[in-house]
Design an enzyme around this catalytic site. Structure first.
Site, PDB file in Angstrom:
ATOM      1  N   HIS A 156      51.093  57.800  47.232  1.00  0.00           N
ATOM      2  CA  HIS A 156      49.829  58.057  47.944  1.00  0.00           C
ATOM      3  C   HIS A 156      48.630  58.025  46.989  1.00  0.00           C
ATOM      4  O   HIS A 156      47.605  58.659  47.242  1.00  0.00           O
ATOM      5  CB  HIS A 156      49.847  59.405  48.671  1.00  0.00           C
ATOM      6  N   SER A 209      27.959  40.901  33.530  1.00  0.00           N
ATOM      7  CA  SER A 209      27.016  40.947  34.638  1.00  0.00           C
ATOM      8  C   SER A 209      25.695  40.361  34.166  1.00  0.00           C
ATOM      9  O   SER A 209      25.297  40.560  33.018  1.00  0.00           O
ATOM     10  CB  SER A 209      26.822  42.404  35.067  1.00  0.00           C
ATOM     11  N   LYS A 224      28.350  45.901  31.552  1.00  0.00           N
ATOM     12  CA  LYS A 224      29.512  45.581  32.376  1.00  0.00           C
ATOM     13  C   LYS A 224      30.508  44.648  31.704  1.00  0.00           C
ATOM     14  O   LYS A 224      30.127  43.702  31.039  1.00  0.00           O
ATOM     15  CB  LYS A 224      29.079  44.915  33.711  1.00  0.00           C
ATOM     16  N   GLU A 259      40.495  40.249  40.134  1.00  0.00           N
ATOM     17  CA  GLU A 259      39.853  40.344  41.456  1.00  0.00           C
ATOM     18  C   GLU A 259      40.031  39.038  42.240  1.00  0.00           C
ATOM     19  O   GLU A 259      40.338  39.039  43.428  1.00  0.00           O
ATOM     20  CB  GLU A 259      38.361  40.648  41.304  1.00  0.00           C
TER      21      GLU A 259
END
Ligand code: ARG
Length: 457
Positions: free
Chosen positions: A156, A277, A283, A290
């Site tokens: 979970h 970025s 970043k 992804e």
């Protein structure tokens, strides 16, 4: 030259129709398979006495010439010739004259296109199996270095019990092992030969389908000509297997993304595999995992597309089936890209063992072990669970972890507690004792590693 099928027509094809029905834009990927199939076919026609030796020789040489031209990029395909099959036949006739027109004896584009796709998918399946294995090698490489690196194990997405990081990585190894098995198994069904089924009903020529099947490395001809030209199960199966495979890639990617967040800070992907970025200078984004996760959409889509396309199609060939190719090509290319990146990205990721250890030290994931401790001393597990629940609640209120409670505090909850509770709660001990088969105990993980290695060597 007019259309290869122009005889029955009195008007030229509408330009829009020509463009709309043509597949040369994408099926040119099958050029080499198409020539391979034709070479086997023409050789068989010769051996069966349907074409003369001289005709076979001219056609064979012509096909080889075209093959070389295609390799060099020296051919221009034409939309007016619709697809790769008619383009190559047209090129052949241009190359060797009307005798080229004898190649199509005893076959149709319907068995031809199916043959091309069987050949294509067999080659790509074997190629992808090797790529999956490269990913497995990276997993084994990291797992081997991290048998004794401890990470919180989750259910979970809540800390559950600590596990070996190597064990966690090897979970993916076995997923990929099953993907590999499925891919290998599917080759059995890719290896049926449609060639010689002709348009749908077979042919009056005394052809030898066993001979072409064998020449193309297939196990056997399809026993039914209607099935041979209308079967696309082998592509459906490939797309299904690919969907499961990309699911595994996506789950792993999700973990890589989570683990590289500042919140987890368990791993760092190599700079080579990350991007920045354009506005936020700090970043370092996990774009690759992804995208790997995102590619799932198109692969599932390709499966759904073909399932939907085939549902309700009457036998045998229907033009709808021309739509079977782009999803297949796209899936092959998407997996090629995904697996080719995943292997080196995994191999080069930095594992932050200290941070993982700190996370384990600052949680309650050894609570089950206190319950087991009391249970081993005779308290029924259910009662022990209740007692430990109270201890955890107490510890949280006191802002302490389970190893920080004094023996007096433990004894307030049960007389059964003794000094040895502390060694039983140490994370290394908690992991090590889970030595049941397939468990995360270090001995088991080492054994698992040796099993895993047998599958990649
Ligand atoms: N380009 C066609 C396809 O990909 C080849 C088969 C065409 N057959 C036909 N009867 N029109 O499906």
């Amino acid at each position: 030259m007019t259309k290869l099928w122009g005889g029955r027509f009195t008007k030229p094809t509408n330009k829009l129709v020509e463009e709309y029905t043509s597949s040369i834009g994408f099926d040119q990927k099958l050029a080499f398979q198409d020539i391979q199939g034709s070479l086997a076919h023409v050789e068989m026609l010769g051996k069966c006495g349907i074409l003369s030796d001289d005709e076979v020789k001219q056609i064979t040489e012509g096909l080889h010439t075209i093959e070389k031209k295609i390799e060099k990029g020296d051919v221009e395909y034409s939309v007016a010739d619709e697809d790769i099959h008619m383009n190559i036949e047209k090129l052949l006739i241009e190359e060797i004259g009307p005798v080229g027109g004898k190649l199509h004896t005893g076959r149709s584009r319907n068995d031809q296109v199916a043959t091309d796709m069987h050949l294509y998918l067999r080659e790509k399946t074997e190629y992808l199996i090797n790529l999956v294995e490269e990913v497995q090698k990276s997993l084994v490489h990291q797992a081997e270095a991290h048998v004794e690196t401890i990470i919180p194990g989750y259910t979970h997405l809540q800390r559950a019990q600590p596990v070996s990081f190597g064990h966690h990585l090897l979970a993916y190894f076995w997923m990929f092992e099953r993907d590999k098995e499925r891919l290998k198994d599917s080759v059995k069904r890719i290896n049926w030969s449609p060639l010689g089924a002709a348009a749908l009903a077979g042919t009056p020529y005394a052809i030898d389908r066993q001979m072409t099947a064998e020449a193309l490395g297939f196990d056997k001809p399809y026993p039914n000509s209607l099935d041979a030209v209308s079967d696309r199960d082998f592509i459906l199966e490939f797309l299904s297997i690919s969907s499961i495979l990309i699911t595994h890639i996506s789950r792993l990617s999700e973990e890589l993304i989570l683990w590289s967040s500042q919140e987890f800070n368990f791993i760092e992907l190599d700079d080579e595999f990350c991007t920045g970025s354009s506005i936020m200078p700090q970043k370092k984004n996990p774009d690759v995992p992804e995208l790997l996760r995102g590619k799932t959409g198109r692969i599932y889509g390709n499966l759904m597309g073909l399932l939907t396309l085939l549902k309700g199609l009457p036998l045998a060939y229907n033009k709808d089936m021309q739509e079977d190719k782009e999803g297949m090509f796209d899936t092959v290319d998407t997996l090629d890209g995904a697996l080719s990146l995943l292997a080196p990205m995994l191999a080069t990721m930095e594992v932050k063992g200290q941070n993982m250890r700190q996370a384990v030290n600052e949680d309650y994931s050894n609570a089950t072990d206190i319950a087991d401790y009391l249970a081993l001393k005779g308290l029924p597990f259910r009662q022990a669970h209740e007692v430990i629940g109270k201890i955890v609640l107490y510890a949280i209120e006191k802002k302490k972890y389970l190893l920080d409670l004094s023996i007096e505090e433990y004894q307030q909850f049960s007389e059964l507690f003794e000094e040895d509770i502390y060694e039983k709660l140490a994370p290394d001990h908690v992991v090590a004792v889970r030595n049941s088969e397939g468990g995360t105990g270090f001995e088991q993980v080492k054994h698992q590693l040796s099993l895993a290695k047998q599958h990649i060597e």
